[in-house]
Write a protein that holds these residues in place. Structure first.
Motif, mmCIF file in Angstrom:
data_model
loop_
_atom_site.group_PDB
_atom_site.id
_atom_site.type_symbol
_atom_site.label_atom_id
_atom_site.label_comp_id
_atom_site.label_asym_id
_atom_site.label_seq_id
_atom_site.Cartn_x
_atom_site.Cartn_y
_atom_site.Cartn_z
ATOM 1 N N MET A 255 43.509 17.491 95.593
ATOM 2 C CA MET A 255 44.549 16.497 95.725
ATOM 3 C C MET A 255 45.449 16.568 94.495
ATOM 4 O O MET A 255 44.966 16.542 93.359
ATOM 5 N N MET A 256 46.763 16.669 94.732
ATOM 6 C CA MET A 256 47.701 16.820 93.624
ATOM 7 C C MET A 256 48.710 15.680 93.540
ATOM 8 O O MET A 256 49.484 15.604 92.580
ATOM 9 N N GLY A 257 48.743 14.793 94.533
ATOM 10 C CA GLY A 257 49.680 13.688 94.485
ATOM 11 C C GLY A 257 49.453 12.721 95.625
ATOM 12 O O GLY A 257 48.908 13.089 96.672
ATOM 13 N N TYR A 258 49.855 11.465 95.421
ATOM 14 C CA TYR A 258 49.669 10.444 96.451
ATOM 15 C C TYR A 258 50.690 9.333 96.234
ATOM 16 O O TYR A 258 51.269 9.183 95.147
ATOM 17 N N SER A 259 50.906 8.545 97.273
ATOM 18 C CA SER A 259 51.738 7.352 97.168
ATOM 19 C C SER A 259 51.339 6.394 98.275
ATOM 20 O O SER A 259 50.815 6.804 99.312
ATOM 21 N N GLY A 260 51.563 5.124 98.038
ATOM 22 C CA GLY A 260 51.341 4.112 99.069
ATOM 23 C C GLY A 260 49.889 3.823 99.382
ATOM 24 O O GLY A 260 49.586 3.375 100.501
ATOM 25 N N LEU A 261 48.976 4.035 98.435
ATOM 26 C CA LEU A 261 47.571 3.704 98.701
ATOM 27 C C LEU A 261 47.414 2.195 98.884
ATOM 28 O O LEU A 261 48.104 1.396 98.246
ATOM 29 N N ARG A 262 46.491 1.820 99.732
ATOM 30 C CA ARG A 262 46.274 0.392 99.994
ATOM 31 C C ARG A 262 45.614 -0.285 98.798
ATOM 32 O O ARG A 262 45.901 -1.458 98.505
ATOM 33 N N TYR A 263 44.737 0.437 98.101
ATOM 34 C CA TYR A 263 44.001 -0.147 96.979
ATOM 35 C C TYR A 263 44.253 0.663 95.709
ATOM 36 O O TYR A 263 44.610 1.841 95.772
ATOM 37 N N PRO A 264 44.051 0.062 94.532
ATOM 38 C CA PRO A 264 44.169 0.826 93.284
ATOM 39 C C PRO A 264 43.168 1.981 93.262
ATOM 40 O O PRO A 264 42.042 1.862 93.752
ATOM 41 N N LEU A 265 43.571 3.100 92.666
ATOM 42 C CA LEU A 265 42.703 4.275 92.593
ATOM 43 C C LEU A 265 41.797 4.123 91.369
ATOM 44 O O LEU A 265 41.935 4.804 90.359
ATOM 45 N N THR A 266 40.834 3.224 91.495
ATOM 46 C CA THR A 266 39.948 2.914 90.364
ATOM 47 C C THR A 266 38.954 4.041 90.083
ATOM 48 O O THR A 266 38.335 4.064 89.026
ATOM 49 N N ALA A 267 38.799 4.983 91.031
ATOM 50 C CA ALA A 267 37.879 6.097 90.819
ATOM 51 C C ALA A 267 38.408 7.078 89.784
ATOM 52 O O ALA A 267 37.636 7.883 89.237
ATOM 53 N N LEU A 268 39.698 7.022 89.485
ATOM 54 C CA LEU A 268 40.280 7.933 88.500
ATOM 55 C C LEU A 268 39.854 7.532 87.098
ATOM 56 O O LEU A 268 40.196 6.445 86.628
ATOM 57 N N VAL A 269 39.108 8.413 86.447
ATOM 58 C CA VAL A 269 38.631 8.167 85.087
ATOM 59 C C VAL A 269 39.665 8.600 84.059
ATOM 60 O O VAL A 269 39.969 7.884 83.102
ATOM 61 N N LYS A 270 40.235 9.786 84.278
ATOM 62 C CA LYS A 270 41.221 10.320 83.335
ATOM 63 C C LYS A 270 42.101 11.328 84.064
ATOM 64 O O LYS A 270 41.607 12.252 84.686
ATOM 65 N N LYS A 271 43.421 11.124 83.961
ATOM 66 C CA LYS A 271 44.349 12.058 84.559
ATOM 67 C C LYS A 271 44.672 13.172 83.589
ATOM 68 O O LYS A 271 44.823 12.947 82.393
ATOM 69 N N LYS A 272 44.817 14.408 84.119
ATOM 70 C CA LYS A 272 45.140 15.538 83.254
ATOM 71 C C LYS A 272 46.596 15.452 82.814
ATOM 72 O O LYS A 272 47.450 14.948 83.526
#
Length: 227
Positions: A210-227
């Protein structure tokens, strides 16, 4: 959602294609649906090896998340194919190629099955559990399952995530081998978005990030650290 496809070429991973998924609200037969479109293609520089131009569409009921209509137009190498299916979920029928097929309750198509997997509450299962479902594809009903493997932390080309690891049972086709060799990692939060897919294919193997997203229903709390 945007994905990049990497192909293993002589022990080197090279970017060979991309896939994009969009979801919009639509009306079908007077009822509200989610219209989901998945487009996948190889980059032109790799078309000589194995050209892919795939488009999948599904219309899913906003109430039940079951498919009502499925459209498939694919070009994979020398294979070209199109299919149009209407589902009557209440009467357990599928209409395809001017024929009528009996289907089981809550049957999925190949695209709606991805969203079915995203809506599973994996906290109810122990590692190793099989979660069954049925899918209608190529005018046949397949009884498949998703195996819940467990929770892990992974680092992709997008970043580091807390993830849920699953292995779907695949049907052998022009690209993928059958069996449980595909590994899928989805975000360990309320979105359950696919983060990475690892799979052998008929020749070699692929990795999809996965390289990009928009319009998610919930916050992406699974993301620990973005490169």
């Amino acid at each position: 959602m945007n994905f990049r496809v990497y192909y293993n070429w002589s022990a080197v991973w090279v970017a060979a294609g991309e896939a994009n998924f969009t979801t919009t609200l639509a009306t079908l037969n007077g009822k509200p649906t989610y219209h989901i479109v998945g487009d996948g293609k190889t980059y032109k520089s790799y078309d000589w090896f194995f050209k892919v131009r795939d488009r999948y569409e599904t219309y899913m009921s906003t109430e039940t998340l079951l498919p009502q209509r499925f459209i498939r137009k694919v070009q994979e190498g020398s294979t070209k194919f199109s299919n149009f299916v209407n589902f009557d979920q209440e009467n357990r029928k599928a209409y395809s190629d001017n024929k009528t097929f009996d289907v089981p309750e809550c049957v999925q198509d190949v695209l709606s099955a991805i969203y079915y997997a995203r809506n599973i509450d994996y906290s109810k299962y122990r590692p190793g559990a099989k979660i069954p479902f049925s899918m209608f594809l190529d005018n046949e009903v397949y009884h498949l399952y998703i195996r819940y493997v467990g929770k892990v932390r992974i680092t992709t080309r997008y970043g580091t995530f807390n993830a849920i690891k699953i292995t779907p049972l695949l049907i052998e086709g022009t690209i993928f081998k059958g069996g449980e060799d595909m590994v899928v990692y989805v975000s360990d939060d309320a979105n359950h978005i696919p983060l990475r897919v690892d799979s052998p294919i008929i020749v070699g193997s692929i990795k999809v990030d996965m390289m990009g997203y928009s319009g998610l229903r919930y916050p992406l709390t699974a993301l620990v650290k973005k490169k």
